[in-house]
Design an enzyme around this catalytic site. Structure first.
Site, PDB file in Angstrom:
ATOM      1  N   LYS A   1       0.871  -1.178   0.000  1.00  0.00           N
ATOM      2  CA  LYS A   1       0.000   0.000   0.000  1.00  0.00           C
ATOM      3  C   LYS A   1       0.906   1.224   0.000  1.00  0.00           C
ATOM      4  O   LYS A   1       1.679   1.445   0.936  1.00  0.00           O
ATOM      5  CB  LYS A   1      -0.898   0.003   1.236  1.00  0.00           C
ATOM      6  CG  LYS A   1      -1.695   1.293   1.391  1.00  0.00           C
ATOM      7  CD  LYS A   1      -2.436   1.342   2.721  1.00  0.00           C
ATOM      8  CE  LYS A   1      -2.967   2.730   3.011  1.00  0.00           C
ATOM      9  NZ  LYS A   1      -3.621   2.821   4.337  1.00  0.00           N
TER      10      LYS A   1
ATOM     11  N   GLY B   1      -8.284   8.453  10.606  1.00  0.00           N
ATOM     12  CA  GLY B   1      -8.554   8.424  12.038  1.00  0.00           C
ATOM     13  C   GLY B   1      -9.669   9.328  12.522  1.00  0.00           C
ATOM     14  O   GLY B   1      -9.943   9.378  13.721  1.00  0.00           O
TER      15      GLY B   1
ATOM     16  N   ALA C   1      -9.609   4.746   5.174  1.00  0.00           N
ATOM     17  CA  ALA C   1      -9.464   5.889   6.085  1.00  0.00           C
ATOM     18  C   ALA C   1     -10.775   6.641   6.284  1.00  0.00           C
ATOM     19  O   ALA C   1     -11.501   6.932   5.336  1.00  0.00           O
ATOM     20  CB  ALA C   1      -8.393   6.871   5.617  1.00  0.00           C
ATOM     21  N   GLY C   2     -11.059   6.951   7.553  1.00  0.00           N
ATOM     22  CA  GLY C   2     -12.194   7.782   7.907  1.00  0.00           C
ATOM     23  C   GLY C   2     -13.468   7.034   8.250  1.00  0.00           C
ATOM     24  O   GLY C   2     -14.437   7.640   8.710  1.00  0.00           O
TER      25      GLY C   2
ATOM     26  N   ASN D   1      -8.891   0.506  10.481  1.00  0.00           N
ATOM     27  CA  ASN D   1      -8.138   0.142  11.677  1.00  0.00           C
ATOM     28  C   ASN D   1      -8.763   0.790  12.903  1.00  0.00           C
ATOM     29  O   ASN D   1      -9.323   0.126  13.762  1.00  0.00           O
ATOM     30  CB  ASN D   1      -6.665   0.559  11.521  1.00  0.00           C
ATOM     31  CG  ASN D   1      -5.800   0.106  12.687  1.00  0.00           C
ATOM     32  OD1 ASN D   1      -6.288  -0.360  13.715  1.00  0.00           O
ATOM     33  ND2 ASN D   1      -4.498   0.231  12.533  1.00  0.00           N
ATOM     34  N   THR D   2      -8.693   2.133  12.970  1.00  0.00           N
ATOM     35  CA  THR D   2      -9.113   2.856  14.173  1.00  0.00           C
ATOM     36  C   THR D   2     -10.552   2.563  14.561  1.00  0.00           C
ATOM     37  O   THR D   2     -10.868   2.459  15.750  1.00  0.00           O
ATOM     38  CB  THR D   2      -8.930   4.369  13.966  1.00  0.00           C
ATOM     39  OG1 THR D   2      -7.582   4.625  13.570  1.00  0.00           O
ATOM     40  CG2 THR D   2      -9.226   5.131  15.243  1.00  0.00           C
TER      41      THR D   2
END
Length: 255
Positions: A96, A157, A183-184, A205-206
């Site tokens: 990535k 995040g 992301a997001g 992830n987050t």
């Protein structure tokens, strides 16, 4: 099933690692998610010295496709160097490409990302660039030969969900390689929305690692992604401006 280069995937959830409170919770969340792909920042991993901390030390990596990323890179040169480190460590030749252009927003640098992808493709890597919702850049990267496009839903995040569904849909419609929304994402609702737009998968992830119950959230994300994918395949009804009776009006008699 969908393919990224030569990699065949059944699960449409790609899971980030390294931010969980404990290895035990991470292991449980990985299992609950049903993921086949684990991604990690090479610069935050110890790939050579077994005495140093390794967040994936207790995970049986033979069961997963490992998907290193170049997080922390600020130039094409740095991104290529990080990819080479991962490759030399025998982690994976799918990478990535993440090149950050702004320290506050953590938005990707389009020019350096493009240059890094060109170099890595020439070296034979399976290349998946992380980009903003830039439709033209996505098409240029596809023309270059990348194996997947990874547009953000919103800044890394933030958990804000999909800020620009229109551009995301443009990207999905215009490129002919897998689109992995990255992301997001904050909740299963966001993941489901991305899949209903036609995305091939979600990398997050987050949203799982920082949830109050990461294991339960991992399962919820899996279900949300599956529901969104099925919804897209089923084809939703068109949006209308005025009310439409749910029951036929023809043949109704009058009292």
């Amino acid at each position: 099933m969908f393919n990224i280069g030569e990699f065949k995937l059944n699960s449409r959830l790609l899971l980030g690692t390294g931010k969980f409170d404990s290895e035990a919770i991470q292991t449980e969340a990985i299992e609950a998610s049903g993921t086949e792909v684990l991604t990690f920042a090479v610069r935050r991993m110890n790939l050579y010295d077994e005495k140093l901390p390794n967040p994936l030390a207790k995970v049986d990596l033979s069961k997963f496709i490992t998907f290193p990323n170049t997080a922390g890179a600020k130039s094409a040169e740095e991104a290529v160097r990080i990819a080479e480190i991962a490759n030399h460590a025998g982690v994976c030749d799918m990478i990535k490409v993440e090149v950050i252009g702004d320290d506050e927003t953590l938005l990707p640098d389009p020019l350096e990302t493009y240059n890094a992808c060109k170099i890595l493709l020439d070296k034979g890597y399976t290349v998946c660039p992380y980009i903003s919702n830039d439709v033209v850049l996505a098409k240029r990267l596809e023309d270059l030969g990348v194996h997947a496009i990874m547009p953000l839903a919103s800044p890394i995040g933030t958990g804000r969900g999909i800020n620009n569904p229109l551009n995301l849909r443009y990207i999905i419609e215009k490129v002919n390689v897998p689109v992995i929304v990255d992301a997001g994402i904050g909740s299963p609702k966001d993941a489901c929305h991305a899949m209903e737009l036609g995305a091939d998968g979600i990398l997050l992830n987050t949203a799982i690692s920082s949830a109050q119950n990461p294991v339960k959230m991992a399962k919820a994300m899996k279900l949300g992604i599956n529901a969104g994918s099925m919804s897209f395949e089923a084809g939703r009804i068109p949006v209308k401006y005025t009310a439409q009776a749910s029951s036929p009006t023809e043949g109704i008699g009058f009292l």
